[in-house]
Design a protein around this motif. Structure first.
Motif, PDB file in Angstrom:
ATOM      1  N   TYR A 151       0.847  -1.201   0.000  1.00  0.00           N
ATOM      2  CA  TYR A 151       0.000   0.000   0.000  1.00  0.00           C
ATOM      3  C   TYR A 151       0.880   1.248   0.000  1.00  0.00           C
ATOM      4  O   TYR A 151       1.564   1.530   0.973  1.00  0.00           O
ATOM      5  N   GLY A 153      -0.385   4.354  -0.635  1.00  0.00           N
ATOM      6  CA  GLY A 153      -1.148   5.559  -0.332  1.00  0.00           C
ATOM      7  C   GLY A 153      -1.167   6.486  -1.536  1.00  0.00           C
ATOM      8  O   GLY A 153      -0.633   6.163  -2.602  1.00  0.00           O
ATOM      9  N   CYS A 154      -1.771   7.649  -1.332  1.00  0.00           N
ATOM     10  CA  CYS A 154      -2.033   8.497  -2.507  1.00  0.00           C
ATOM     11  C   CYS A 154      -0.938   9.516  -2.784  1.00  0.00           C
ATOM     12  O   CYS A 154      -0.998  10.219  -3.782  1.00  0.00           O
ATOM     13  N   GLN A 155       0.072   9.626  -1.899  1.00  0.00           N
ATOM     14  CA  GLN A 155       1.032  10.716  -2.090  1.00  0.00           C
ATOM     15  C   GLN A 155       2.441  10.260  -2.459  1.00  0.00           C
ATOM     16  O   GLN A 155       3.279  11.089  -2.752  1.00  0.00           O
ATOM     17  N   CYS A 193      -6.650   6.791   1.711  1.00  0.00           N
ATOM     18  CA  CYS A 193      -7.244   6.175   2.909  1.00  0.00           C
ATOM     19  C   CYS A 193      -8.063   7.170   3.721  1.00  0.00           C
ATOM     20  O   CYS A 193      -8.597   6.833   4.769  1.00  0.00           O
ATOM     21  N   GLY A 195      -6.766   9.883   5.056  1.00  0.00           N
ATOM     22  CA  GLY A 195      -5.806  10.712   5.783  1.00  0.00           C
ATOM     23  C   GLY A 195      -6.344  11.218   7.101  1.00  0.00           C
ATOM     24  O   GLY A 195      -6.930  10.473   7.891  1.00  0.00           O
ATOM     25  N   CYS A 231      -0.847   6.812   6.814  1.00  0.00           N
ATOM     26  CA  CYS A 231      -1.509   5.652   6.188  1.00  0.00           C
ATOM     27  C   CYS A 231      -1.495   4.488   7.187  1.00  0.00           C
ATOM     28  O   CYS A 231      -2.506   3.814   7.404  1.00  0.00           O
TER      29      CYS A 231
HETATM   30  S1  SF4 Z   1      -2.625   8.921   4.895  1.00  0.00           S
HETATM   31 FE1  SF4 Z   1      -2.551  10.520   3.468  1.00  0.00          FE
HETATM   32  S2  SF4 Z   1      -0.993   9.844   2.019  1.00  0.00           S
HETATM   33 FE2  SF4 Z   1      -1.612   8.104   3.074  1.00  0.00          FE
HETATM   34  S3  SF4 Z   1      -3.194   7.289   1.684  1.00  0.00           S
HETATM   35 FE3  SF4 Z   1      -4.136   8.406   3.334  1.00  0.00          FE
HETATM   36  S4  SF4 Z   1      -4.555  10.372   2.490  1.00  0.00           S
HETATM   37 FE4  SF4 Z   1      -3.011   9.376   1.195  1.00  0.00          FE
END
Ligand code: SF4
Ligand code: SF4
Length: 296
Positions: A151, A153-155, A193, A195, A231
């Motif tokens: 995983y 995550g989005c960043q 996720c 965040g 995350c």
């Molecule tokens: S914690 Fe932040 S970076 Fe990690 S998936 Fe969730 S929103 Fe994206």
């Protein structure tokens, strides 16, 4: 191999296991991290939407401090910090009007921003600079039977894909193979996720995390591995609430990728901060590692 090190504020709080396992791995692999003196919180992505100039200046101060210390590359174990520092560098270099204003602000504090430091994600350094061959040589206990949903995550790879692809990154998958684990196909590897919404809109964030955990289990994973303290916090800490709310057993062991590396290297689980992971205590992997003498 030496890098300027920006720990970020998460790893001094809820993300301590991220810091502990990162430090254990860099010690093992001979990567030298020199902490940036007097670093400050980067303001995360939230501050950017409140006051863009101040947010950029706050983050740029850390880059200027790294330059002052003589670093040519800097790194951080947190994907949020990585994104903010990287984005700041991009904005300063790509938008001269924005960059000049930030540089002027820093000058008033006695700092000079030169743009000579490269911002790197720790995962990129370990897999691409240290390299998989070296990592393989440190493996004492191949992670047999460990099926990993990686995983990101989005960043981590968005909006800047400095070391992997936007939607289907493979760096952790390659790392898993080097450690003797088996990466599973995981379509939600870069899905957000929620965040910090876990604190403000938990109903929304819990639904997002539920979807991620459920998909990991559907794909046959017995471990989900993350690269970011926030995350990890969301995936690891709310499983009890999510299982009772959605009435489906989506419970799964959550590890930082650095903890997964450390286990394969035979490093004591407490040194890797595993006692801080809420899903570790009853994890089948804990028993598997104890059986080969890694932890109790
Ligand atoms: S914690 Fe932040 S970076 Fe990690 S998936 Fe969730 S929103 Fe994206
Ligand atoms: S991204 Fe988050 S953890 Fe990292 S320094 Fe900024 S506020 Fe702290």
């Amino acid at each position: 191999m030496k890098f300027g090190y920006f720990p970020g504020c998460s790893v001094l709080g809820t993300g301590r296991a991220c810091e502990e396992s990162t430090q254990a791995i860099v010690r093992e692999l001979g990567v030298e991290l020199e902490e940036i003196e007097d670093w400050n919180c980067c303001g995360a992505t939230a501050y950017m939407s409140v006051d863009e100039h101040n947010a950029l200046a706050l983050a740029a101060r850390n880059i200027a401090l790294a330059e002052k210390q003589g670093a040519t590359q800097m790194t951080t174990p947190c994907s949020g910090c990585y994104l903010v520092l990287n984005k700041t560098k991009h904005y300063i270099e790509e938008y001269p009007a924005v960059g000049n204003r930030v540089k002027e602000s820093l000058k008033r504090t006695g700092l000079q921003y030169k743009g000579t430091v490269r911002v790197r994600h720790m995962l990129d350094i370990l897999v691409n600079d240290v390299g998989l061959d070296t990592i393989r040589k440190h493996v004492q206990h191949p992670l047999k039977g460990v099926k990993v949903a990686a995983y990101y995550g989005c960043q981590t790879v968005r909006p800047y894909k400095d070391f992997d692809q936007y939607h289907f990154p493979e760096t952790i998958d390659k790392l898993c193979e080097a450690l003797g684990a088996e990466p599973v196909h995981f379509p939600l590897k870069t899905r957000c996720c929620g965040g910090s919404q876990m604190g403000t809109l938990p109903q929304v964030a819990q639904r997002l995390v539920f979807a991620i955990l459920r998909e990991a289990k559907r794909q046959g994973a017995n471990v989900i591995v993350s690269v970011c303290p926030l995350c990890h916090f969301n995936l690891d800490s709310y499983q009890h609430d999510i299982i009772s709310r959605f009435k489906e057993d989506v419970g799964i062991t959550c590890l930082y990728y650095t903890q997964m590396m450390g286990l394969a290297f035979g490093i004591d689980p407490n040194t890797l901060g595993l006692h801080r992971n809420l899903t570790w205590d009853r994890s089948p992997l804990r028993q598997q590692m104890a059986a080969v003498g890694v932890g109790a």
